[in-house]
Scaffold this active site. Structure first.
Site, PDB file in Angstrom:
ATOM      1  N   LYS A 208      35.717  23.580 -42.156  1.00 33.99           N
ATOM      2  CA  LYS A 208      36.137  22.353 -42.219  1.00 33.99           C
ATOM      3  C   LYS A 208      35.779  21.434 -41.163  1.00 33.99           C
ATOM      4  O   LYS A 208      35.990  21.661 -39.901  1.00 33.99           O
ATOM      5  CB  LYS A 208      37.819  22.093 -42.401  1.00 33.99           C
ATOM      6  CG  LYS A 208      38.058  20.890 -42.476  1.00 33.99           C
ATOM      7  CD  LYS A 208      39.457  20.740 -42.680  1.00 33.99           C
ATOM      8  CE  LYS A 208      40.007  19.126 -42.933  1.00 33.99           C
ATOM      9  NZ  LYS A 208      41.381  18.958 -42.991  1.00 33.99           N
TER      10      LYS A 208
ATOM     11  N   CYS B  16      49.252  17.155 -40.889  1.00 32.99           N
ATOM     12  CA  CYS B  16      49.043  15.771 -40.743  1.00 32.99           C
ATOM     13  C   CYS B  16      49.585  14.758 -41.615  1.00 32.99           C
ATOM     14  O   CYS B  16      49.782  13.433 -41.308  1.00 32.99           O
ATOM     15  CB  CYS B  16      47.430  15.303 -40.753  1.00 32.99           C
ATOM     16  SG  CYS B  16      46.654  15.607 -42.164  1.00 32.99           S
TER      17      CYS B  16
ATOM     18  N   LYS C 113      34.039  22.261 -46.364  1.00 32.75           N
ATOM     19  CA  LYS C 113      34.179  20.986 -46.441  1.00 32.75           C
ATOM     20  C   LYS C 113      33.715  20.171 -45.443  1.00 32.75           C
ATOM     21  O   LYS C 113      33.803  20.449 -44.285  1.00 32.75           O
ATOM     22  CB  LYS C 113      35.726  20.886 -46.662  1.00 32.75           C
ATOM     23  CG  LYS C 113      36.620  19.477 -46.923  1.00 32.75           C
ATOM     24  CD  LYS C 113      37.914  19.746 -46.581  1.00 32.75           C
ATOM     25  CE  LYS C 113      38.520  18.233 -46.587  1.00 32.75           C
ATOM     26  NZ  LYS C 113      39.752  18.174 -46.019  1.00 32.75           N
TER      27      LYS C 113
ATOM     28  N   ARG D  95      40.381  14.647 -34.410  1.00 33.71           N
ATOM     29  CA  ARG D  95      40.412  16.201 -34.880  1.00 33.71           C
ATOM     30  C   ARG D  95      39.477  17.028 -34.177  1.00 33.71           C
ATOM     31  O   ARG D  95      39.153  18.096 -34.941  1.00 33.71           O
ATOM     32  CB  ARG D  95      40.608  16.105 -36.298  1.00 33.71           C
ATOM     33  CG  ARG D  95      41.466  15.019 -36.956  1.00 33.71           C
ATOM     34  CD  ARG D  95      42.086  15.646 -38.145  1.00 33.71           C
ATOM     35  NE  ARG D  95      42.931  14.782 -39.103  1.00 33.71           N
ATOM     36  CZ  ARG D  95      43.905  14.124 -39.072  1.00 33.71           C
ATOM     37  NH1 ARG D  95      44.662  14.225 -37.822  1.00 33.71           N
ATOM     38  NH2 ARG D  95      44.341  13.287 -40.168  1.00 33.71           N
TER      39      ARG D  95
ATOM     40  N   GLU E  35      34.101  31.538 -38.439  1.00 30.76           N
ATOM     41  CA  GLU E  35      35.265  30.963 -39.064  1.00 30.76           C
ATOM     42  C   GLU E  35      35.493  31.615 -40.418  1.00 30.76           C
ATOM     43  O   GLU E  35      36.670  32.064 -40.622  1.00 30.76           O
ATOM     44  CB  GLU E  35      35.149  29.502 -39.417  1.00 30.76           C
ATOM     45  CG  GLU E  35      35.492  28.511 -38.052  1.00 30.76           C
ATOM     46  CD  GLU E  35      36.755  28.505 -37.623  1.00 30.76           C
ATOM     47  OE1 GLU E  35      37.740  28.991 -38.143  1.00 30.76           O
ATOM     48  OE2 GLU E  35      37.085  27.832 -36.788  1.00 30.76           O
TER      49      GLU E  35
HETATM   50  C1  PBG Z   1      44.193  17.814 -44.166  1.00 30.78           C
HETATM   51  C2  PBG Z   1      43.379  17.408 -45.176  1.00 30.78           C
HETATM   52  C3  PBG Z   1      42.215  16.069 -45.180  1.00 30.78           C
HETATM   53  C4  PBG Z   1      41.587  16.388 -46.372  1.00 30.78           C
HETATM   54  C5  PBG Z   1      42.367  17.530 -46.908  1.00 30.78           C
HETATM   55  N1  PBG Z   1      43.202  18.063 -46.204  1.00 30.78           N
HETATM   56  C6  PBG Z   1      42.165  15.367 -44.118  1.00 30.78           C
HETATM   57  C7  PBG Z   1      41.728  15.143 -42.866  1.00 30.78           C
HETATM   58  O1  PBG Z   1      41.646  16.386 -42.373  1.00 30.78           O
HETATM   59  O2  PBG Z   1      41.837  14.608 -42.049  1.00 30.78           O
HETATM   60  C8  PBG Z   1      40.533  15.436 -46.799  1.00 30.78           C
HETATM   61  C9  PBG Z   1      40.035  15.422 -48.043  1.00 30.78           C
HETATM   62  C10 PBG Z   1      39.183  14.395 -48.469  1.00 30.78           C
HETATM   63  O3  PBG Z   1      38.834  13.575 -47.564  1.00 30.78           O
HETATM   64  O4  PBG Z   1      39.080  14.332 -49.796  1.00 30.78           O
HETATM   65  N2  PBG Z   1      45.685  17.768 -44.656  1.00 30.78           N
END
Ligand code: PBG
Length: 331
Positions: A203, A130, A256, A225, A241
Site C-alpha cells: 500500500k 484512521c 494499492k 502516512r 512486504e
Molecule cells: C485506510 C484506508 C484508506 C483507503 C483504504 N483504506 C485511506 C488511507 O490510507 O488514507 C483508501 C481507499 C481509497 O482511496 O479508495 N483505512
C-alpha cells in the site's frame, strides 16, 4: 480504381489484422476477460437510519446507514457483484480508535445485517484505525510518532470484532509491521480459522486517496502516512512486504492504488502466484468520473479499459467503486 490492387499488394506472410476483422474473430482471440465475480465493491457505513449521502468528490458513492447498506448490497448482488468491502464512519472518535472494535458500531452492525438479509455475498472488512481516531492516524500516536506494536494490539481487537460479527474476509490496511500474523493468531485462538485475510500488502503513500478521506473523514490532523505507507518509487520493497504478509498467513495480497502501480501488480503476481487483489482507489475513480461528467472522456469505455488493464497486469480481484456499473456492462 481501388487504391490497393493485387498488383500493389505487399507480400506479407503475417497480417495481424486478420484476427481483428469481426466481433466474433476479436472475441475468439481476446486474451483478457473480466467477470463480475472478480469485482469487489467498497461501502462506507455510517450511523443512523435511512441515510444515503452522496460523497461530493465521488459521484455515485454514498455514506450509507446499515439499513441502506443492506439495500445497496442486495442491488449490487442483482447486478452480479458478489463481494463488498466495508468501511466505518463512527460518530465518536478518540485517540485510541476504540470505536473500531465496538460491537454496535456501523461496520459490525452492517456485517450482521448483510449476513442476515442477503445470501451469497462475501463480506470483507477494512481494518485500520484512521477512521476511528480523532487525530486521523492509522495507529496509536505517542509523541507524534505512530507506534507499531500498540497499534497492532488495537487492530487485532478490530479484526476479531469483525470476525465475531460474521465477516468472511478481514482486510488490514494499516501497514503496521506484524499485523497479519497477530490477526491470524488471534482469529485462530478464538475459533475463526475459516476467516480469510486479505492483506493490503503493498500500500503506497498516495495522493489518490484524497476523495476517500472526504468520504471517511479520515485525513490525518497533522503529519502524513510516510512512516508506514510505501514510497511510490519502490517495487523491490513491495515484494518484501508481500513475502512477509504471506509468511504471516495472508490468503490474498493486495497492491494499492492500481493504475499507477500496474508493474507492481505484475511483479507480485509473477513472483508469488498468490491470489492478488488490486484496489482501484477513490482518486482514480474520481478522475474518470470528473472527466466523464465534463464530456471530456467516454466514461463507460474508459472504465472498462481501466479495469481490463488492471486485470491484464495480473490482478485476480479488483476492488472498485465502479463494481456495480462494470458488473452491469459485463452481464
Ligand atoms: C485506510 C484506508 C484508506 C483507503 C483504504 N483504506 C485511506 C488511507 O490510507 O488514507 C483508501 C481507499 C481509497 O482511496 O479508495 N483505512
Amino acid at each position: 480504381m481501388p487504391v490497393q490492387t493485387r498488383a500493389t499488394a505487399l507480400t506479407l506472410t503475417k497480417r495481424l489484422r486478420r484476427l481483428r476483422t469481426s466481433p466474433a474473430m476479436r472475441a475468439l482471440v481476446q486474451e483478457t476477460r473480466l467477470s463480475p465475480d472478480m469485482l469487489m465493491m467498497p461501502l462506507f457505513i455510517c450511523e443512523g437510519e435511512g441515510v444515503r449521502r452522496e460523497v461530493a468528490s465521488m459521484p455515485g458513492v454514498f455514506n450509507l446507514s446499515v439499513d441502506e447498506a443492506v439495500l445497496e448490497v442486495a442491488a449490487a448482488k442483482a447486478d452480479g457483484v458478489r463481494g463488498v468491502l466495508l468501511f466505518g464512519l463512527p460518530e465518536k472518535k478518540d485517540d485510541i480508535g476504540s470505536a473500531a472494535y465496538d460491537p454496535e458500531a456501523p461496520v459490525q452492525s452492517a456485517i450482521r445485517a448483510i449476513k442476515r438479509e442477503v445470501s451469497g455475498v462475501l463480506v470483507a472488512t477494512d481494518v485500520c484505525l484512521c477512521e476511528y481516531t480523532d487525530h486521523g492516524h492509522c495507529g496509536i500516536v505517542v509523541d507524534d510518532e505512530i507506534v507499531n506494536d500498540a497499534s497492532v494490539e488495537q487492530l487485532v481487537r478490530a479484526a476479531v470484532s469483525h470476525a465475531v460479527a460474521g465477516a468472511d474476509i478481514i482486510a488490514p490496511s494499516d501497514m503496521m509491521d506484524g499485523r497479519v500474523g497477530a490477526i491470524r493468531r488471534a482469529l485462530d485462538e478464538r475459533g475463526f480459522e475459516h476467516a480469510a485475510i486479505m492483506a493490503y500488502s503493498a500500500k503506497y503513500c498516495s495522493a489518490f486517496y484524497g476523495p476517500f478521506r472526504d468520504a471517511a473523514a479520515s485525513a490525518p490532523q497533522f503529519g502524513d502516512r510516510k512512516t508506514h505507507q510505501m514510497d511510490p518509487a519502490n517495487v523491490r520493497e513491495a515484494l518484501r512486504e508481500v513475502e512477509q504478509d504471506i509468511e504471516e498467513g495472508a490468503d490474498i495480497v493486495m497492491v494499492k492504488p492500481a493504475v499507477p502501480y500496474l508493474d507492481v501488480i505484475t511483479r507480485v503476481k509473477d513472483t508469488f502466484g498468490y491470489p492478488t487483489a488490486a484496489y482501484h482507489v477513490s482518486g482514480e475513480y474520481a478522475m474518470l468520473k470528473a472527466a466523464g461528467r465534463n464530456g471530456w472522456i467516454d466514461e463507460p469505455r474508459a472504465m472498462m479499459e481501466t479495469l481490463t488493464g488492471i486485470r491484464r497486469a495480473g490482478a485476480d480481484i479488483i476492488i472498485t467503486y465502479y463494481a456495480r456499473e462494470a458488473a452491469r456492462v459485463l452481464a
